[in-house]
Design an enzyme around this catalytic site. Sequence first.
Site, PDB file in Angstrom:
ATOM      1  N   GLY A  41     -21.450  -8.939   3.627  1.00 51.51           N
ATOM      2  CA  GLY A  41     -22.051  -8.402   4.841  1.00 51.51           C
ATOM      3  C   GLY A  41     -21.155  -8.497   6.062  1.00 51.51           C
ATOM      4  O   GLY A  41     -20.091  -9.124   6.058  1.00 51.51           O
ATOM      5  N   HIS A  42     -21.646  -7.903   7.149  1.00 56.25           N
ATOM      6  CA  HIS A  42     -20.862  -7.745   8.377  1.00 56.25           C
ATOM      7  C   HIS A  42     -20.463  -9.079   8.996  1.00 56.25           C
ATOM      8  O   HIS A  42     -21.258 -10.003   9.090  1.00 56.25           O
ATOM      9  CB  HIS A  42     -21.651  -6.925   9.399  1.00 56.25           C
ATOM     10  CG  HIS A  42     -22.856  -7.626   9.947  1.00 56.25           C
ATOM     11  ND1 HIS A  42     -24.079  -7.607   9.327  1.00 56.25           N
ATOM     12  CD2 HIS A  42     -23.017  -8.371  11.060  1.00 56.25           C
ATOM     13  CE1 HIS A  42     -24.946  -8.302  10.040  1.00 56.25           C
ATOM     14  NE2 HIS A  42     -24.320  -8.783  11.103  1.00 56.25           N
ATOM     15  N   GLY A  43     -19.206  -9.139   9.376  1.00 58.15           N
ATOM     16  CA  GLY A  43     -18.713 -10.307  10.101  1.00 58.15           C
ATOM     17  C   GLY A  43     -18.536 -11.555   9.264  1.00 58.15           C
ATOM     18  O   GLY A  43     -18.217 -12.616   9.812  1.00 58.15           O
TER      19      GLY A  43
END
Length: 297
Positions: A200-202
Amino acid sequence: MGDKTQEATGINEIHKVTKGDISFVDFEKYYSACLNSAATVIIINKEVPCPEGKTLLVTADPFHAYVSIIKHFRPFEPANKMISDSAVIGKGTHIQPGTFVGNHVRIGENCLIHPNVTIYDHSIIGDNVVIHAGVVLGADAFYFKRRKDREVQYDKMVSCGRVVIHDDVEIGAGTTIDKGVSGDTIIGKGTKIDNHVHIGHGAVIGKNCLFAAQVGIGGKAIIEDEVILWGQVGVSKDLTIGKGAIVYAQSGIPASLAGGKTYFGSPAEEAKPKMRELSWIKRIPEMWEMIHKDKKA
């Protein structure tokens, strides 16, 4: 409110802000964290005392304002060919047919990118990286704000971050790695990722990690060096797994785990005590029967 003369030099989510950044806050329980962060400019939905050295932009809808800034400085650039003219591809790198390489992508030397890979704009890939068929690098973050008073309830947080893949990484077929909302999703040097993994993001993945098939890692998770996650392990967002941890297959991780230990179960716990616990649970019917026999006697 506050200093009306200073300039912003970047834009970032609250957990990654540095001096000069713009960030936003629209829930009172997060006011203190945002106002006391490194952010220089804060978009906020209520007039509050302005900390020294900061600028507050007061507006009814900070989320919308933040997204407007992202769209202005990182607008969508349509592609007109499979490999963008603005992409930089290193010596000895081989890209198989059907792969899309977006705008401003940088790929290092001696990489092998198999067919039908999609590499979104601004992604960065190091040297000696192997990417198998069907991988997607840099899709948008799964990040929405819910507005229950509308028929269409979810507003999208537009992503302006990147995916950064360091040297000697291998990424299995069908894996997806989302870009950060405003920062980077990072895969550390030497990490090996199996098929059908989602990151997932980041998220920040350390060096020499090993992830088996169907592992799922939530946004902004930090996975330190040399962590092994076996098949179908689920990792929640905003947590840390310490260096050298091993997590057995089909475990669920809702909170941070210390490094150097082996874990199992959902929620994941240290494996040996958890195995003993499961062994005793299997004996419950037997013990129940013994208790009833004693009562009849």
